[in-house]
Design an enzyme around this catalytic site. Sequence first.
Site, PDB file in Angstrom:
ATOM      1  N   THR A   1       0.822  -1.215   0.000  1.00 54.17           N
ATOM      2  CA  THR A   1       0.000   0.000   0.000  1.00 54.17           C
ATOM      3  C   THR A   1       0.858   1.267   0.000  1.00 54.17           C
ATOM      4  O   THR A   1       2.007   1.258   0.452  1.00 54.17           O
ATOM      5  CB  THR A   1      -0.890   0.001   1.267  1.00 54.17           C
ATOM      6  N   ASP A   2       0.258   2.356  -0.461  1.00 55.85           N
ATOM      7  CA  ASP A   2       0.966   3.646  -0.416  1.00 55.85           C
ATOM      8  C   ASP A   2       1.080   4.175   1.020  1.00 55.85           C
ATOM      9  O   ASP A   2       1.871   5.071   1.299  1.00 55.85           O
ATOM     10  CB  ASP A   2       0.280   4.684  -1.318  1.00 55.85           C
ATOM     11  N   GLU A   3       0.295   3.579   1.939  1.00 63.61           N
ATOM     12  CA  GLU A   3       0.288   4.103   3.314  1.00 63.61           C
ATOM     13  C   GLU A   3       1.623   3.908   4.023  1.00 63.61           C
ATOM     14  O   GLU A   3       1.891   4.547   5.038  1.00 63.61           O
ATOM     15  CB  GLU A   3      -0.850   3.470   4.123  1.00 63.61           C
TER      16      GLU A   3
ATOM     17  N   TYR B   1      -1.794  -0.501  11.011  1.00 70.55           N
ATOM     18  CA  TYR B   1      -1.932  -1.175   9.706  1.00 70.55           C
ATOM     19  C   TYR B   1      -0.730  -0.887   8.818  1.00 70.55           C
ATOM     20  O   TYR B   1      -0.085  -1.803   8.301  1.00 70.55           O
ATOM     21  CB  TYR B   1      -3.227  -0.713   9.008  1.00 70.55           C
TER      22      TYR B   1
ATOM     23  N   LYS C   1       2.248  -3.305   7.376  1.00 70.66           N
ATOM     24  CA  LYS C   1       2.504  -3.478   5.928  1.00 70.66           C
ATOM     25  C   LYS C   1       3.951  -3.072   5.608  1.00 70.66           C
ATOM     26  O   LYS C   1       4.626  -3.727   4.820  1.00 70.66           O
ATOM     27  CB  LYS C   1       1.525  -2.642   5.084  1.00 70.66           C
TER      28      LYS C   1
END
Length: 342
Positions: free
Chosen positions: A130-132, A155, A159
């Site tokens: 993810t970009d997060e 989260y 990741k």
Amino acid sequence: MKKILITGGAGFIGSHVVRLFVNKYPHYEIFNLDKLTYAGNLDNLQDMENKPNYHFIKADIVEGEKILALFKEHRFDGVIHLAAESHVDRSIESPMEFIFTNVVGTVNLLNAARVIWKDTENNRFYHISTDEVYGSLGETGAFTETTPYDPHSPYSAAKASSDHFVRAYHDTFKLPTVISNCSNNYGPNQFPEKLLPLFIHNIKNKKNLPVYGQGINVRDWLYVEDHAAAIDLIFHKGKTGETYNIGGNNEWKNIDLIKKLIEIMDRKLGRSNGESLALITYVTDRAGHDLRYAIDATKLKTELGWEPQIKFTEGFEKTVDWYLENEIWLQRIVSGEYRRSE
Ligand code: NAD
Ligand code: TDX
């Protein structure tokens, strides 16, 4: 490659990836491995059940010995790893499940692949991220593949950790890995805890729309089938050891997106224009809420020729139509029936 393992195939993005691979590659055997948590829903794959090249395995990636046994039994040639705990709000409530599945589960898969691919070639371990992991942007700029990691939620920290382990297994053990980091997906089959399906449901049922903070956070939205197409391309053509960013070049401030959704839904539901604006309710902000995400997907475009195919206006209408036409899909989630049919 012949035998492809897709983890998390009963989830939102995974079900679109499974469908694409089963239909496009009849000469592959596709194994969907999923624990069927609250987010896993075999209703998403009803049309795949009778396909001769589709197989379902119910398993938990946290159970390392079982995962290794499955790898030894089936001798998968490639892995596309999507299984994860995916909802930021849940990670704030209970972080441990995110560490188990997203970190330990990923390392279990890496270990199993390492064991069975010792003497084989042309394998690939593709980790979906993810970009997060890159943290939060200010008003300008975009994440590139070299942006330093700066995760803020449990989260995104989990990741980020799993991404590091994937790179470590490439660098240390020469495992043939590839990673992509994608922005927010939207489209059919998304679990109705996420912003868009939740708000579609609430607008239809005239329930409040809980907008976190002032609604000024910005997300970059990509239609789920465009993400699946990028995954197909990177799995087959991406360079081993590399990372690719995937994005829609389609930034929306939450409140603007919600107003657009209300406009479309009021029209489709035969309500007067703007009637559902009254449902907007500003609530306490998400803790650690990242202000803005934006993806620079130049590398994927220039090296592999990927671009989103579905225009946002088209994808957004299609998405709203899907949820309105698939009321039974939603009802089975709300009633819990979708879990009883496992
Ligand atoms: P989702 O929550 O809809 O689906 C996750 C799936 O993983 C479910 O089917 C669930 O049953 C399965 N799963 C969870 N824990 C498991 C375990 N321990 N063992 C086996 N299966 C397990 O998630 P999604 O939105 O489809 O996201 C898929 C992947 O893509 C995730 O890795 C996520 O981080 C990543 N991603 C999502 C988005 C997005 O906008 N949704 C954007 C970028 C990246
Ligand atoms: O009720 C809500 N009200 C609200 O204002 C919800 C559920 C969300 N929001 C806001 C928070 C975010 O700024 O809307 C934005 C989108 O929220 P989510 O749908 O929860 O997505 P997000 O937190 O951005 O994360 C998603 O995209 C990246 C996925 O859940 C992740 O798995 C993915 O990695």
